[in-house]
Design an enzyme around this catalytic site. Structure first.
Site, PDB file in Angstrom:
ATOM      1  N   HIS A 209     107.187  50.019 107.307  1.00  0.00           N
ATOM      2  CA  HIS A 209     108.518  49.415 107.172  1.00  0.00           C
ATOM      3  C   HIS A 209     109.585  50.041 108.066  1.00  0.00           C
ATOM      4  CE1 HIS A 209     109.144  52.965 104.736  1.00  0.00           C
ATOM      5  NE2 HIS A 209     110.433  52.743 104.813  1.00  0.00           N
TER       6      HIS A 209
HETATM    7  C1  UD1 Z   1     115.441  52.098 103.015  1.00  0.00           C
HETATM    8  C2  UD1 Z   1     115.728  53.492 103.557  1.00  0.00           C
HETATM    9  C3  UD1 Z   1     114.430  54.117 104.038  1.00  0.00           C
HETATM   10  C4  UD1 Z   1     113.372  54.086 102.972  1.00  0.00           C
HETATM   11  C5  UD1 Z   1     113.193  52.651 102.498  1.00  0.00           C
HETATM   12  C6  UD1 Z   1     112.143  52.579 101.423  1.00  0.00           C
HETATM   13  C7  UD1 Z   1     117.912  53.823 104.700  1.00  0.00           C
HETATM   14  C8  UD1 Z   1     118.536  54.038 106.012  1.00  0.00           C
HETATM   15  N1  UD1 Z   1     116.616  53.427 104.719  1.00  0.00           N
HETATM   16  O1  UD1 Z   1     114.985  51.307 104.088  1.00  0.00           O
HETATM   17  O2  UD1 Z   1     114.684  55.469 104.382  1.00  0.00           O
HETATM   18  O3  UD1 Z   1     112.164  54.574 103.482  1.00  0.00           O
HETATM   19  O4  UD1 Z   1     114.451  52.187 102.010  1.00  0.00           O
HETATM   20  O5  UD1 Z   1     111.911  51.316 100.930  1.00  0.00           O
HETATM   21  O6  UD1 Z   1     118.552  54.006 103.694  1.00  0.00           O
HETATM   22  N2  UD1 Z   1     115.619  44.173 101.514  1.00  0.00           N
HETATM   23  C9  UD1 Z   1     115.186  43.277 100.574  1.00  0.00           C
HETATM   24  N3  UD1 Z   1     115.313  43.613  99.255  1.00  0.00           N
HETATM   25  C10 UD1 Z   1     115.853  44.789  98.843  1.00  0.00           C
HETATM   26  C11 UD1 Z   1     116.321  45.684  99.812  1.00  0.00           C
HETATM   27  C12 UD1 Z   1     116.186  45.376 101.140  1.00  0.00           C
HETATM   28  O7  UD1 Z   1     114.688  42.204 100.889  1.00  0.00           O
HETATM   29  O8  UD1 Z   1     115.918  45.030  97.626  1.00  0.00           O
HETATM   30  C13 UD1 Z   1     115.454  43.845 102.950  1.00  0.00           C
HETATM   31  C14 UD1 Z   1     116.686  43.198 103.534  1.00  0.00           C
HETATM   32  O9  UD1 Z   1     116.270  42.299 104.507  1.00  0.00           O
HETATM   33  C15 UD1 Z   1     117.393  44.371 104.183  1.00  0.00           C
HETATM   34  C16 UD1 Z   1     116.222  45.177 104.686  1.00  0.00           C
HETATM   35  O10 UD1 Z   1     115.208  45.018 103.672  1.00  0.00           O
HETATM   36  O11 UD1 Z   1     118.262  43.963 105.167  1.00  0.00           O
HETATM   37  C17 UD1 Z   1     116.521  46.630 104.887  1.00  0.00           C
HETATM   38  O12 UD1 Z   1     116.976  47.223 103.674  1.00  0.00           O
HETATM   39  P1  UD1 Z   1     117.742  48.628 103.692  1.00  0.00           P
HETATM   40  O13 UD1 Z   1     118.080  49.054 102.330  1.00  0.00           O
HETATM   41  O14 UD1 Z   1     118.838  48.580 104.709  1.00  0.00           O
HETATM   42  O15 UD1 Z   1     116.672  49.613 104.318  1.00  0.00           O
HETATM   43  P2  UD1 Z   1     115.113  49.727 104.052  1.00  0.00           P
HETATM   44  O16 UD1 Z   1     114.370  49.224 105.244  1.00  0.00           O
HETATM   45  O17 UD1 Z   1     114.726  49.196 102.721  1.00  0.00           O
END
Ligand code: UD1
Length: 374
Positions: A209
């Site tokens: 991811h």
């Molecule tokens: C976040 C953490 C990362 C961790 C990961 C574990 C940061 C910078 N990154 O990354 O260190 O390893 O979590 O899972 O804080 N999304 C969903 N549903 C959700 C949350 C996110 O669909 O509940 C999707 C959305 O498209 C979003 C993308 O994932 O834009 C990224 O989510 P984000 O929370 O920004 O970072 P992660 O990639 O989840």
């Protein structure tokens, strides 16, 4: 005696994203069990909001529902961090805590520690001092800045102390306590859910991811190509993060996963993932936590990154850094399938008692600072 009656200020514990939950769960338990600490207040920033990334894990980790959910959701790094900060400040005004406890390196970790520090509230960072020395990783920036503004730096491996010292942080702020994520693993290991029977014999487990592997079409296509090559050696079970799933669809790469030797699953619960990892021939991942969990489980791990902030998993554990070096990955998987791969040993203080050590230290520290705690 009513503990609340002699409580000068709460301990506010913060979670935002999936890897935080397994770290905060043992801390909440240890704080609640400690006679000199007030009952902790749990704040969820809402960075992760999907049921599969949230409720299921809370239940499985026996983590009580958050007392407060800030409902922040997704956004650019600036928007997400700013929104957490804006919404967290009134919580501190209301609770006037003696201490804010943050874990790991996600955006919520940095946002909440910054707000607390500027309000003169003590910040304790659990899993402090880890460094990949790669500032293209958003987590690295979060780690460096969180450590700078934290009063108490609880570390999971001794190399963290060298990293912190290099950044000018005083020794007396650092405390080697062990690994809270392994507290969770050891506590729940016996309840791990056995993998579904229909999975192929001798499977490997995959999670991917990180932006560096999945945010660009060429990098994601490369990663999928590697998985296909590996799946010809060992069948693979791939638990897909929503971010990866969304990118596969938007780059039109669905074909990249179309092989019978690769089973795609949605994000898994904690106990399901423990079951999958424990049974795996090999784990291929870019996760931080799974590098540590595979070391604790003694399962070979190939980390698809160029660096790691958790060097002990390579030096002592079962982890190897492989980036997206297809030929090397194929060779290593063949070797692991034939010989069982690297064995490794359990790092110092990864013994299931890290949260208790933190509770004990924090109680003493708060007592010395806040007379009402004594
Ligand atoms: C976040 C953490 C990362 C961790 C990961 C574990 C940061 C910078 N990154 O990354 O260190 O390893 O979590 O899972 O804080 N999304 C969903 N549903 C959700 C949350 C996110 O669909 O509940 C999707 C959305 O498209 C979003 C993308 O994932 O834009 C990224 O989510 P984000 O929370 O920004 O970072 P992660 O990639 O989840």
């Amino acid at each position: 005696m009513d503990r609340a009656a002699h409580t000068p200020g709460a301990i506010v514990c913060v979670v935002g994203a999936r890897p935080n939950y397994m770290k905060i769960a043992p801390l909440m338990r240890a704080f609640r069990a400690h006679e000199r600490l007030p009952a902790p207040v749990l704040v969820h920033t809402g960075q992760h909001y999907d049921a599969m990334l949230n409720e299921r894990l809370f239940e499985e980790l026996e983590l009580p529902p958050a007392d407060i959910n800030l409902g922040v959701g997704s956004g650019t790094h600036a928007v997400q961090t700013a929104e957490v900060m804006r919404r967290f400040e009134p919580v501190l005004d209301e609770y006037r805590p003696a201490c804010v406890v943050v874990v790991g390196d996600v955006n919520s970790t940095l946002a909440c520690s910054l707000v607390a520090a500027k309000k003169g509230i003590a910040v304790a960072h659990v899993e402090a001092g880890l460094r990949s020395y790669d500032r293209t990783m958003p987590e690295e920036i979060n780690r460096v800045l969180t450590d700078q503004v934290s009063d108490l730096l609880y570390t999971s491996e001794r190399t963290a102390h060298l990293n912190l010292a290099r950044e000018g942080i005083a020794k007396k702020r650092m405390h080697f306590v062990g690994n809270v994520m392994i507290d969770s693993l050891l506590q729940h290991r016996r309840r791990a859910v056995a993998p579904p029977r229909n999975l192929p014999e001798g499977f490997g487990v995959v999670t991917l991811h990180r932006p560096s592997n999945v945010d660009r079409p060429d990098a994601l296509a490369d990663s999928l190509d590697i998985l296909r090559a590996v799946s010809e050696i060992v069948p693979l079970v791939c638990a897909l993060h929503p971010r990866t799933q969304a990118n596969i669809a938007s780059f039109g790469l669905e074909g990249g996963l179309a092989t019978e030797r690769l089973v795609v699953l949605p994000p898994q619960g904690y106990l399901e993932m423990l079951g999958l990892m424990s049974a795996a021939t090999v784990v291929l991942t870019d996760s931080g936590g799974m590098q540590e969990e595979t070391t604790a489980l003694g399962v070979p791990c190939l980390t698809m990154r160029e660096n790691t902030e958790r060097p002990i998993t390579v030096e002592q554990g079962t982890n190897l850094l492989v980036g997206r070096d297809r030929a090397r990955i194929v060779r290593l998987v063949e070797e692991i399938a034939a010989t069982g791969g690297k064995r490794g040993r359990i790092p110092e203080l990864w013994d299931g008692k890290a949260a208790e050590r933190i509770a004990q230290h924090l109680a003493g520290w708060l007592a010395a600072r806040t007379p009402a705690y004594a």
